[in-house]
Motif scaffolding. Structure first.
Motif, PDB file in Angstrom:
ATOM      1  N   LEU A 205      -2.465  -4.739 -15.079  1.00  0.00           N
ATOM      2  CA  LEU A 205      -1.608  -5.720 -15.757  1.00  0.00           C
ATOM      3  C   LEU A 205      -0.918  -6.635 -14.746  1.00  0.00           C
ATOM      4  CD1 LEU A 205      -0.957  -6.007 -18.809  1.00  0.00           C
ATOM      5  CD2 LEU A 205       1.239  -4.911 -18.321  1.00  0.00           C
ATOM      6  N   ILE A 206      -0.206  -6.048 -13.830  1.00  0.00           N
ATOM      7  CA  ILE A 206       0.461  -6.822 -12.763  1.00  0.00           C
ATOM      8  C   ILE A 206       0.070  -6.210 -11.424  1.00  0.00           C
ATOM      9  CG2 ILE A 206       2.681  -7.578 -11.788  1.00  0.00           C
ATOM     10  CD1 ILE A 206       3.844  -7.153 -14.647  1.00  0.00           C
ATOM     11  N   PRO A 207      -0.681  -6.957 -10.599  1.00  0.00           N
ATOM     12  CA  PRO A 207      -1.112  -6.389  -9.315  1.00  0.00           C
ATOM     13  C   PRO A 207       0.077  -5.893  -8.489  1.00  0.00           C
ATOM     14  CG  PRO A 207      -2.235  -8.443  -9.734  1.00  0.00           C
ATOM     15  CD  PRO A 207      -1.221  -8.304 -10.805  1.00  0.00           C
ATOM     16  N   GLY A 208      -0.046  -4.675  -7.981  1.00  0.00           N
ATOM     17  CA  GLY A 208       1.021  -4.110  -7.138  1.00  0.00           C
ATOM     18  C   GLY A 208       1.981  -3.225  -7.889  1.00  0.00           C
ATOM     19  N   LEU A 209       2.000  -3.336  -9.259  1.00  0.00           N
ATOM     20  CA  LEU A 209       2.960  -2.554 -10.043  1.00  0.00           C
ATOM     21  C   LEU A 209       2.614  -1.055  -9.992  1.00  0.00           C
ATOM     22  CD1 LEU A 209       5.456  -3.220 -11.757  1.00  0.00           C
ATOM     23  CD2 LEU A 209       4.024  -3.101 -13.790  1.00  0.00           C
ATOM     24  N   GLY A 210       1.336  -0.754  -9.984  1.00  0.00           N
ATOM     25  CA  GLY A 210       0.891   0.641  -9.904  1.00  0.00           C
ATOM     26  C   GLY A 210       1.342   1.290  -8.604  1.00  0.00           C
ATOM     27  N   GLN A 211       1.264   0.544  -7.529  1.00  0.00           N
ATOM     28  CA  GLN A 211       1.706   1.057  -6.221  1.00  0.00           C
ATOM     29  C   GLN A 211       3.222   1.305  -6.231  1.00  0.00           C
ATOM     30  OE1 GLN A 211      -0.710  -1.201  -6.603  1.00  0.00           O
ATOM     31  NE2 GLN A 211      -1.903  -1.537  -4.744  1.00  0.00           N
ATOM     32  N   CYS A 212       3.957   0.359  -6.863  1.00  0.00           N
ATOM     33  CA  CYS A 212       5.422   0.527  -6.952  1.00  0.00           C
ATOM     34  C   CYS A 212       5.758   1.765  -7.786  1.00  0.00           C
ATOM     35  CB  CYS A 212       6.067  -0.704  -7.577  1.00  0.00           C
ATOM     36  SG  CYS A 212       5.965  -2.132  -6.509  1.00  0.00           S
ATOM     37  N   TYR A 213       4.961   2.000  -8.849  1.00  0.00           N
ATOM     38  CA  TYR A 213       5.163   3.180  -9.724  1.00  0.00           C
ATOM     39  C   TYR A 213       5.028   4.483  -8.921  1.00  0.00           C
ATOM     40  CZ  TYR A 213       3.587   6.659 -13.205  1.00  0.00           C
ATOM     41  OH  TYR A 213       3.406   7.794 -13.951  1.00  0.00           O
ATOM     42  N   THR A 214       4.123   4.474  -7.916  1.00  0.00           N
ATOM     43  CA  THR A 214       3.962   5.677  -7.083  1.00  0.00           C
ATOM     44  C   THR A 214       4.901   5.662  -5.858  1.00  0.00           C
ATOM     45  OG1 THR A 214       2.166   4.649  -5.868  1.00  0.00           O
ATOM     46  CG2 THR A 214       1.537   6.016  -7.730  1.00  0.00           C
ATOM     47  N   LYS A 215       5.878   4.771  -5.947  1.00  0.00           N
ATOM     48  CA  LYS A 215       6.941   4.650  -4.935  1.00  0.00           C
ATOM     49  C   LYS A 215       6.456   4.116  -3.587  1.00  0.00           C
ATOM     50  CE  LYS A 215      10.038   7.893  -7.118  1.00  0.00           C
ATOM     51  NZ  LYS A 215      10.832   9.066  -7.056  1.00  0.00           N
ATOM     52  N   ASN A 216       5.360   3.352  -3.623  1.00  0.00           N
ATOM     53  CA  ASN A 216       4.900   2.682  -2.397  1.00  0.00           C
ATOM     54  C   ASN A 216       5.216   1.192  -2.561  1.00  0.00           C
ATOM     55  OD1 ASN A 216       3.287   4.753  -0.676  1.00  0.00           O
ATOM     56  ND2 ASN A 216       2.668   5.135  -2.781  1.00  0.00           N
ATOM     57  N   TYR A 217       6.500   0.878  -2.411  1.00  0.00           N
ATOM     58  CA  TYR A 217       6.953  -0.477  -2.741  1.00  0.00           C
ATOM     59  C   TYR A 217       6.364  -1.530  -1.809  1.00  0.00           C
ATOM     60  CZ  TYR A 217      10.149   2.259  -5.578  1.00  0.00           C
ATOM     61  OH  TYR A 217      10.653   3.154  -6.493  1.00  0.00           O
ATOM     62  N   GLY A 218       6.282  -1.191  -0.523  1.00  0.00           N
ATOM     63  CA  GLY A 218       5.736  -2.140   0.470  1.00  0.00           C
ATOM     64  C   GLY A 218       4.304  -2.516   0.115  1.00  0.00           C
ATOM     65  N   GLU A 219       3.522  -1.530  -0.191  1.00  0.00           N
ATOM     66  CA  GLU A 219       2.118  -1.775  -0.549  1.00  0.00           C
ATOM     67  C   GLU A 219       2.013  -2.583  -1.830  1.00  0.00           C
ATOM     68  OE1 GLU A 219      -1.154   0.900  -0.534  1.00  0.00           O
ATOM     69  OE2 GLU A 219      -0.282   2.122   1.054  1.00  0.00           O
ATOM     70  N   GLY A 220       2.913  -2.272  -2.774  1.00  0.00           N
ATOM     71  CA  GLY A 220       2.916  -2.982  -4.057  1.00  0.00           C
ATOM     72  C   GLY A 220       3.164  -4.461  -3.847  1.00  0.00           C
ATOM     73  N   ILE A 221       4.183  -4.763  -3.017  1.00  0.00           N
ATOM     74  CA  ILE A 221       4.523  -6.180  -2.772  1.00  0.00           C
ATOM     75  C   ILE A 221       3.363  -6.868  -2.047  1.00  0.00           C
ATOM     76  CG2 ILE A 221       6.109  -7.682  -1.483  1.00  0.00           C
ATOM     77  CD1 ILE A 221       8.271  -5.422  -2.093  1.00  0.00           C
ATOM     78  N   ALA A 222       2.783  -6.169  -1.056  1.00  0.00           N
ATOM     79  CA  ALA A 222       1.664  -6.747  -0.289  1.00  0.00           C
ATOM     80  C   ALA A 222       0.476  -7.037  -1.200  1.00  0.00           C
ATOM     81  CB  ALA A 222       1.251  -5.779   0.821  1.00  0.00           C
ATOM     82  N   SER A 223       0.219  -6.115  -2.132  1.00  0.00           N
ATOM     83  CA  SER A 223      -0.897  -6.292  -3.058  1.00  0.00           C
ATOM     84  C   SER A 223      -0.656  -7.512  -3.951  1.00  0.00           C
ATOM     85  CB  SER A 223      -1.065  -5.033  -3.897  1.00  0.00           C
ATOM     86  OG  SER A 223      -2.059  -5.211  -4.851  1.00  0.00           O
ATOM     87  N   PHE A 224       0.594  -7.628  -4.439  1.00  0.00           N
ATOM     88  CA  PHE A 224       0.929  -8.763  -5.313  1.00  0.00           C
ATOM     89  C   PHE A 224       0.759 -10.078  -4.556  1.00  0.00           C
ATOM     90  CE2 PHE A 224       3.864 -11.826  -7.186  1.00  0.00           C
ATOM     91  CZ  PHE A 224       3.452 -11.781  -8.512  1.00  0.00           C
ATOM     92  N   ILE A 225       1.270 -10.121  -3.300  1.00  0.00           N
ATOM     93  CA  ILE A 225       1.173 -11.359  -2.499  1.00  0.00           C
ATOM     94  C   ILE A 225      -0.301 -11.713  -2.244  1.00  0.00           C
ATOM     95  CG2 ILE A 225       1.664 -12.346  -0.206  1.00  0.00           C
ATOM     96  CD1 ILE A 225       4.339 -10.773  -0.300  1.00  0.00           C
ATOM     97  N   SER A 226      -1.123 -10.709  -1.956  1.00  0.00           N
ATOM     98  CA  SER A 226      -2.548 -10.956  -1.676  1.00  0.00           C
ATOM     99  C   SER A 226      -3.242 -11.581  -2.878  1.00  0.00           C
ATOM    100  CB  SER A 226      -3.266  -9.661  -1.329  1.00  0.00           C
ATOM    101  OG  SER A 226      -2.579  -8.991  -0.331  1.00  0.00           O
TER     102      SER A 226
END
Lengths: 294, 285
Positions: A205-226
């Motif tokens: 649904l929103i790129p990076g949100l899944g990573q944030c859900y697993t508490k990997n916020y840095g990766e989530g933001i990087a994924s969204f920016i990419s």
């Protein structure tokens, strides 16, 4: 008279042969035992297997097999040990032997982290052994195995059953251990696991949100920016009339980052669950050991 | 009475001696049991113990056979070569030694070992040995010698027929394998990107190479069309990328064919070795 002499001679020879054979296996057993005592487990395992090969009595053979399996267990040769144990015939034997074989097989699988196989062997144990004195001995292993499979409620029930059985005559001790078990498995203590499918849906649904859900916020933001950058490249290309370059590059990058992000979020959810459950189970293991293993 | 005592003593000594022999035989049987059950470490440990197997030839054979099962082909060949010609196990040991030498890629040494067999054995097993030798020459890619040995195949022994036919088929494949040229692949890729990889038999990689190089080429064209300047940053960037991919694709095609010949040769060699291995097992195990 002549017949008597010949008979005496033959009897003498037969007895000497018999004594020799018995002495031979006895010596072999003593030798294997001595190797085991001094810690030469591999050598001991070889001689126990040799003993098993030469012995005739089923009972003695089984004992030799159990000793060989034990030596292999210490050597961490779990598959070898399981193969040796599985060679023991369990037809018309006492419950104690069935219990020993199945329990050891389950334990060996637990040691090699094959928890599904542990369940298989424990189910076999419960089915084949009718004496509840034996089956109850395997409840600690069952509870530990259920912990590893994240089935904490079922593990708690097993430990409560064990507590009732062990401490039925000592109400004070029973209450103390029960309180401890309740504390170990209190709802607010249990790890909150993340759902891998939920992480996938969120990342779709929103790129990076899944990573944030697993508490990997840095990766989530990087994924969204990419993903956003990929869309940006496409948009810039179209705006500046570099249609082919913009669409081709943007699409390629978008596909890679978007699909990669979804897969990554699934992996991160599983990793999160594994890490959190591992440390929780480690703590449980120690507390169970304190309560039930003297 | 005196005679009775002597007689009993002799009988006692005789039976003790037979018991010892029986024990040594039992050790042999137990080690064989370990070998059959893939307990090679255990077998090796016992074989290294003094008094387990007294006969040197038997000991060397069992050690060599154990190393062969452990896939330590060099050591296996050395141990098996120590079995003396007077031993009952000599033919078996020699055949397995040849097999291990072939696995160790010592093809020429293996060929020389056929001379060690006595004339009777060589005659008795001539068809097996011819099959083994033919396989050996095929591994060395000496087609003339292979063909001359192939002419001696009679295809009338069910233990050999399949392997003999397989060797013939493999010789055709081995000859065909060298028909592809890496240079031809590189030239094809320079004309149409990816065509060299298609020629090498890698269809997926060919399509991927074609798509990437064409896309980059189109980007260069578009950049030039928009800027009308060959020195514009867009043209230079995409042009560099295109050149890099184009040249890389040509080199890739060259190495693809080279790699394909190598891997296909490896596959053929493995199949040849299997065709030699199976008759040895059937005749000598």
């Amino acid at each position: 008279m002549k017949f008597l002499r010949v008979f005496t001679c033959l009897l003498f020879v037969f007895l000497s042969r018999l004594t020799y054979a018995n002495n031979d296996t006895l010596k072999l057993k003593q030798f294997a035992d001595s190797l085991f005592i001094v810690g030469n487990y591999f050598e001991a395992s070889v001689y126990y297997q040799k003993l098993d090969f030469f012995l005739i009595g089923e009972n003695e053979k089984n004992k030799a097999k159990l000793s060989a399996a034990n030596a292999n267990k210490i050597l961490k040769q779990y598959d070898n040990a399981i193969n040796i144990l599985n060679a023991i015939s369990l037809n018309d034997v006492h419950d104690s032997l069935i219990y020993e074989v199945k329990y050891q097989c389950a334990l060996l699988n637990y040691l090699k982290n094959d928890f599904l196989q542990v369940e298989v062997y424990l189910n076999q144990l419960n089915y084949l052994v009718s004496d509840s004195n034996y089956t109850s001995k395997s409840w600690i292993l069952q509870a530990l195995n259920l912990n590893e499979q994240y089935k904490w409620q079922a593990a708690k029930e097993k430990l409560l059953m064990l507590n009732s059985r062990l401490h039925k005559n000592d109400s004070v001790l029973y209450k103390r251990v029960r309180k401890e078990i309740d504390g170990m498995y209190a709802m607010n203590q249990l790890p909150k696991l993340k759902s891998a499918s939920k992480a996938i849906k969120m990342s779709s649904l929103i790129p990076g949100l899944g990573q944030c859900y697993t508490k990997n916020y840095g990766e989530g933001i990087a994924s969204f920016i990419s993903v956003a950058s990929s869309v940006g490249i496409m948009a810039v290309g179209i705006v500046f009339q570099f249609y082919f370059t913009g669409i081709a590059t943007g699409n390629m990058l978008l596909g890679k980052f978007y699909l990669g992000g979804i897969k990554r979020s699934e992996f991160l959810a599983e990793k999160y669950n594994y890490t959190i459950a591992k440390s929780f189970n480690q703590d449980l293991k120690l507390r169970i050991k304190q309560q039930f293993i003297p | 009475m005196k005679l009775l005592v002597y007689f009993s003593a002799i009988q006692f000594a005789f039976f003790n001696a037979t018991s010892m022999i029986a024990q040594i035989n039992q050790n042999y049987v137990f080690i064989n049991y370990l070998l059959q059950n893939e307990k090679n470490r255990e077998a090796l440990f016992l074989l290294n113990q003094p008094n387990e197997i007294k006969n040197t030839d038997t000991l060397n054979f069992l050690k060599g056979y154990n190393y062969y099962l452990m896939k330590k082909v060099d050591t296996a060949a050395v141990m098996l070569s120590k079995v003396s010609a007077i031993s009952n196990l000599f033919s078996k040991a020699k055949s397995f030694e040849i097999l291990n030498l072939l696995y160790a890629k010592k093809h020429s040494i293996a060929l020389g070992k056929f001379d060690d067999f006595c004339m009777d054995t060589a005659f008795m097993y001539r068809h097996v040995f011819n099959t083994m030798k033919a396989g050996n020459y095929l591994l060395l890619r000496k087609y003339e010698k292979f063909d001359s040995l192939c002419n001696t195949f009679r295809y009338d022994d069910f233990r050999l027929t399949n392997e003999q036919m397989r060797l013939k088929e493999l010789s055709i494949r081995a000859r065909k394998n060298y028909s592809k040229s890496p240079i031809k692949a590189a030239l094809l890729s320079s004309v149409v990107p990816g065509l060299g990889k298609f020629y090498a038999g890698k269809k997926g990689a060919a399509i991927a190479s074609f798509a990437t190089t064409t896309a980059l080429g189109l980007m260069v064209v578009e950049s030039y069309y928009r800027t009308k300047n060959i020195k514009s940053p867009q043209v230079i960037t995409f042009g560099t990328l295109f050149t890099f991919f184009y040249a890389g694709n040509i080199l890739g095609s060259y190495f693809s064919v080279q790699q394909q010949i190598k891997s296909s040769n490896g596959k053929i060699n493995n199949e040849i070795l299997a065709s030699i291995h199976v008759p040895i097992i059937r005749f000598f195990k």
